[in-house]
Each structure stands twice: as structure tokens, then as C-alpha cells.
Design an enzyme around this catalytic site. Structure first.
Site, PDB file in Angstrom:
ATOM      1  N   SER A 433       0.809  -1.221   0.000  1.00 44.30           N
ATOM      2  CA  SER A 433       0.000   0.000   0.000  1.00 44.30           C
ATOM      3  C   SER A 433       0.842   1.270   0.000  1.00 44.30           C
ATOM      4  O   SER A 433       0.301   2.366  -0.165  1.00 44.30           O
ATOM      5  CB  SER A 433      -0.947   0.009   1.207  1.00 44.30           C
ATOM      6  OG  SER A 433      -0.215   0.035   2.417  1.00 44.30           O
ATOM      7  N   LYS A 476      -6.266   5.167   7.968  1.00 47.28           N
ATOM      8  CA  LYS A 476      -5.115   5.894   7.435  1.00 47.28           C
ATOM      9  C   LYS A 476      -5.418   7.382   7.300  1.00 47.28           C
ATOM     10  O   LYS A 476      -4.608   8.233   7.686  1.00 47.28           O
ATOM     11  CB  LYS A 476      -4.716   5.307   6.082  1.00 47.28           C
ATOM     12  CG  LYS A 476      -4.116   3.918   6.171  1.00 47.28           C
ATOM     13  CD  LYS A 476      -3.810   3.350   4.797  1.00 47.28           C
ATOM     14  CE  LYS A 476      -3.149   1.983   4.904  1.00 47.28           C
ATOM     15  NZ  LYS A 476      -2.855   1.389   3.585  1.00 47.28           N
TER      16      LYS A 476
END
Length: 579
Positions: A433, A476
Site C-alpha cells: 500500500s 489511514k
């Protein structure tokens, strides 16, 4: 490529089309397992049918008391034609053997047609014979002729018990066997008829272990799966889910949900599933949310929006110690994260941390740096070199390098080498990611163009530069937002996410309010070109207008050409004269 900033309405599931349903939930009928799990229920029906030849069934589900009890309650009404085994043991005339007599109706006659156990010991399952010439029946005798449900964990932890149980069910005969080699039977006992079907409930890892040990049994057994998620795209599916929640409320005597409470529960449910169009059938998760909200029910005794909101805030506050410590390290500059200014080859990546024993994933920004220098074209993954990078992270790095080489279309190895590292990272780094952030840092270092530190990045890339979805997008975003909020929002800060992750957004109210007030921004992108253009304010590809500034790829290619075409230093005059 044009990228658009998300509006605050896109940060939550859109429940506007379902307002009528949310206000009429009290009229929904209760739902059964057959309604919410039609495929699993069909497998159960086939298993209990008289013409079913298999005596074993595996169900993938969480191994706990709730699901065992739920499955047993769903199966019991189907057992209309089961025949219980009747009989008893009596001592022979010479007092040496226990003989089976199927004409007696004693303590060894079956009393139930179904039973379930999350854990059971061999003595409880098989029974035992005492030294006083007495036989004590076990659970097998009490449900002889019916169905037994056991957790896979019980059988895997007691392999001898599992081997004996499988043999007895297969041969349809119960035999008295010593519980261990150190405890032989006091005297002989006849075998007795056994007519039993077994359902084993376990998660995927437990079922995999059983399949590895018993491949032939697994191949001929029936299989069912409790589907923990439901995709909803219309009113009928949402109605079914709300009926299931109402059924749980009635069974566990919890407060009912007010019309304005359903939106809050649905928002929390979609966030738990990480998808705006998915709802959970995880009964234990739902019961926890309903039970927590019950502490904040309103004056009418209902669970409204405020009850679910307060319950969630209280739960996060109780779990917030680790996340606060991480934020303090950043705010006190023990971990260096810039949220203002511009730096060449430095970018804020986004990570999700899962600490052992902690129930909540924690989102934190990570400083990723890249330096480029003259070399042979090698890209060094420092995490991998230091044995702190996982295989998936290494794969993402290789894909990123392959894309850049493809994009530059070089005839020879590029004269630059680069090294990329997660700064102040002292544990293992895995996952792909961060590959979009790493690629942007690499492009910045090669082009000598600074990156805006007010923007954080998450996303994976493929070999053509397209951005792929990642997990934990809500945590996030909120992790970077919290740091920016503590340092004071500038109105220019934000996060770049993959376009395919937009459907996964379900953010907390503070982020939504900041986006609504233009204090924080979320940009979804489909290609690295969009991301690097936002970060450097420089076009990535060649522009249509000649007045536009030079694009990044041209800058990199120009630097490479300058190095490749640089004249070699001339030899001194006396070496030229000799040569």
C-alpha cells in the site's frame, strides 16, 4: 488526467434513498437462518434428509457458543423423522460382561435428537465404565439417532477422541474403549448400535487442518458456510438485514432502535465491513454494538443516533492509549513527520498498525525518503536489505521499478541509482500500500522537484502506473488528519487515495466537518500521474500548450541524457603525445 476532490457527502454511505425503510423498521417480521443464509440452510436440509448418505458435515463459521446454538436451533425443526435408539446394558449371569439389550428402556436410551458442545471431554462424550461394574452413558447415547454439533477446535485438540468418534460414526457401532493406555476397561462390554450424524463447525484454518488430516472424509462430506457479509443495493436486502437486527434485539431483550438510530448503526456497520454497500451478519459484532448503545438509550428507552454515537466514542476513548502515545511521539518531534513545506524525495505515506492484543487498528503517517545519485541503475530497498521488509512489500518495490523503467523508455541502463527507506521504522514493514508513495518519492528525487508535505499518500500501483485499492483507508486518513488537526489545519492539507477506495469511506465526524469547511481535502486518483502532479504542482506528461511548464518525465530524461552525453575528461598532453 483530471482528478477531482471529494465532497463531504462522499465520505459516508448515502442512505437518502432508504429513509422510508428506516422509519418503518418496527413493522418488519422476524427473520430466520433460512432467510439470511439460504445456501447454508439448503446444505443443512440436505444433510438431515433421510436419503443423505454422508454422516459428516463441515460448516465454516466462528467457533463459539452463539453459532453452535443458532445452527442447532435451525436444524431441530427439520428432524421430524429421526428414530431414537432404545436399549440398555445389563450384567451377564457370570458377572463378567455387560450385555446390550435393545428391548430395555433404560438410561442408555436416547433422550434428545440434537445436541451441541463448544468443548467436551472424552468421558463426557463416550461415557465410562466404573470398577463397580456400572456403565455411565455419555452424550453419544443421549442423542443416539440424532445429530451432534462440535467445534473443530475440540477435535483438533484431542486427536484420539476424534479418531474414535469418526470410526464409530462410520461403522455405526459404539464400542467401549479405554480412555487411555493407563486405564484399561475393568471388564468387557458389548458393542451397541450407533446411528449418528456429526456437524463440525470451524474457521478456515481449523477446517484446513482437518482437511489435511482427513482428505477423503472432507471430500465426501457436505459443506456449508455462514456468510458474514451481505452486499445490499436495494430496499429488499436492507429490509432483510434490519429484520435480522430486530430478531437479535428480541432474542436478547435489548432496547429497540429509534428511526434516527438506524443511520448511525448502518454507518458503523459499513465501516466495519470497509464498504459502503456491505453489511455484516456477524451476530457477535452486532450484539456488542447494541449492548454498548443500550447504556445510552433515550428517555423513551430507545437506541437513537446519540446512543450509538456516544457508545462508539466511549469505546474509542477506552482503546485510545496506544494511538495517543504514537501521536505524542510525532507532536513532540521524536518521530519526524512534516505537515508543512516542501522537500525533494520525501513523502508522507500512510500505515495501519495492528498491535497484538489490541482490538482497534491504528492509522499513522510514515516518513518515506528517497535519495538518487550516480550509479548503475540499481534501486535499493533498504527495508529489504535490512531484513525488515516483507515479501509483499518487496513485490511492490519491484513493480514500481518496472513501471518507471517502462515509462522512461531507456535504450540503456539509467545512470542513477536510488535508495528508498521508511524512516524511523524499527519493525517489519509489509504490504504494497506504500508503493504509490514510494514511486512519487522516487520521481521527485530523480526530477529534483520538491513534494508538498501537507499531503499524505496511500495506494498500490501496477506495472502501468494505475493505482490499486488498499485496506484500512479510513484509519489511514484519520491518522494523518489527527496529526494535522493537533498542529492546526492550514486548509491545504489532505490525503491522496485510490479512486477504487472511495466506496470504502466511512469517516468520523471531525474529518467530515473539516472537508465540509475546506480545511482538509481528499483526492481520489487513478494513476500515478495524477498523484505526482498534485504533490509537486508540476505536470507529469507533456502538456498541450507550449506555455505550460516542463513536465516531470522530460526533466528526468534530460538529466539522464546529460549524464550519458557528458564528455569524458581529456588526457594530459604527455599521455596524448605517447598515444
Amino acid at each position: 488526467m483530471i482528478n477531482k476532490e471529494l465532497t463531504w457527502q462522499g465520505l459516508l454511505p448515502d442512505l437518502t434513498p432508504y429513509e422510508t425503510i428506516l422509519t418503518s423498521s418496527a413493522t418488519f417480521p422476524p427473520s430466520s437462518l433460512a432467510d439470511i443464509q439460504p445456501r447454508l440452510f439448503d446444505s443443512m436440509q440436505r444433510f438431515v434428509a433421510e436419503n443423505s448418505r454422508t454422516r459428516f458435515m463441515f460448516i465454516k463459521a466462528d467457533e463459539n457458543e452463539f453459532y453452535l446454538k443458532t445452527f442447532a436451533s435451525a436444524i431441530e425443526p427439520l428432524l421430524t423423522k429421526t428414530h431414537s435408539i432404545v436399549g440398555d446394558y445389563q450384567l451377564s449371569d457370570d458377572h463378567s460382561t455387560l450385555s446390550w439389550n435393545n428391548e430395555l428402556h433404560g438410561k442408555f436410551s436416547a433422550t434428545h435428537n440434537i445436541a451441541w458442545r463448544e468443548w467436551i471431554e472424552p468421558e463426557q462424550l463416550f461415557g465410562f465404565i466404573t470398577s463397580k461394574q456400572q456403565a455411565i452413558p455419555g452424550l453419544l447415547h443421549k442423542i443416539n439417532g440424532g445429530i451432534l454439533l462440535l467445534s473443530a477446535r475440540t477435535l483438533l485438540a484431542q486427536p484420539l477422541m476424534w479418531a474414535r468418534l469418526k470410526q464409530m460414526i462410520t461403522q455405526q457401532r459404539f464400542e467401549w474403549l479405554p480412555l487411555s493406555e493407563l486405564q484399561p476397561l475393568p471388564f468387557a462390554a458389548d458393542a451397541s448400535p450407533l446411528d449418528l450424524k456429526l456437524i463440525i463447525i470451524g474457521d478456515r484454518l481449523s477446517l484446513e487442518e482437518l482437511e489435511f488430516a482427513e482428505p477423503e472424509l472432507f471430500e465426501c462430506a457436505l459443506y456449508g458456510e455462514y456468510e458474514s457479509l451481505m452486499f445490499f443495493e436495494d430496499e429488499q436486502q436492507l429490509t432483510l438485514w434490519m429484520s435480522y437486527v430486530n430478531t437479535l434485539i428480541a432474542e436478547h431483550q435489548l432496547p429497540k432502535i429509534a428511526s434516527n438510530g438506524w443511520a448511525a448503526l448502518l454507518t458503523q456497520a459499513t465501516r466495519y465491513c470497509e464498504d459502503q454497500y456491505t453489511l455484516p451478519f456477524d451476530a457477535l459484532w452486532l450484539l456488542r454494538r447494541l449492548t454498548d448503545a443500550a447504556h445510552y438509550k433515550n428517555d423513551q428507552g430507545l437506541l437513537d443516533n446519540n446512543a450509538f454515537t456516544q457508545a462508539r466514542e466511549n469505546r474509542l476513548w477506552r482503546h485510545q492509549y496506544l494511538s495517543e502515545r504514537g501521536q505524542d511521539d510525532i507532536l513532540q518531534e521524536q518521530i519526524l513527520i512534516k505537515t508543512e513545506g516542501e522537500v525533494i524525495g520525501q513523502i508522507n505515506g500512510l500505515s495501519v498498525l495492528q498491535f497484538p492484543g489490541h482490538p482497534e487498528p491504528i492509522g499513522e503517517p510514515s516518513r518515506i525518503t528517497c535519495v538518487a545519485h550516480l550509479g548503475d541503475g540499481e534501486f535499493v530497498d533498504v527495508e529489504r536489505k535490512a531484513e525488515l521488509g516483507g515479501n509483499i512489500h518487496a513485490k511492490g518495490m519491484l513493480i514500481m521499478q518496472a513501471y518507471l523503467n517502462y515509462e522512461l523508455k531507456l535504450d540503456q541502463p539509467q545512470p542513477f541509482s536510488a535508495s528508498i527507506v521508511f524512516e524511523q521504522s524499527y519493525g517489519e514493514v509489509d504490504g504494497d500500500s506504500a508503493s504509490l508513495a514510494e514511486l512519487c518519492a522516487l520521481i521527485s528525487a530523480l526530477a529534483l522537484q520538491p513534494i508538498d508535505q501537507q499531503i499524505a499518500v496511500t495506494g498500490a500501483v501496477d506495472q502501468f502506473g494505475y493505482v490499486q485499492p488498499i485496506g484500512g483507508v479510513n484509519e489511514k486518513i484519520e491518522g494523518f488528519f489527527d496529526i494535522c488537526f493537533q498542529r492546526q489545519l492550514t486548509g491545504q492539507q489532505g490525503v491522496i487515495i485510490p479512486m477504487s477506495n472511495v466506496r470504502h469511506l466511512s469517516l468520523k465526524n471531525e474529518v467530515i466537518d473539516a472537508v465540509k469547511n475546506k480545511q482538509f481535502h481528499i483526492w481520489p486518483v487513478e494513476h500515478v500521474a495524477q498523484a505526482i502532479t498534485l504533490l509537486t504542482r508540476q505536470p507529469y506528461y507533456e502538456q498541450q500548450s507550449e506555455e505550460d511548464s516542463e513536465h516531470l518525465l522530460a526533466i528526468i530524461q534530460e538529466r539522464i541524457n546529460q549524464i550519458n552525453n557528458h564528455e569524458k575528461p581529456k588526457f594530459p598532453w604527455f599521455l596524448r603525445w605517447l598515444g
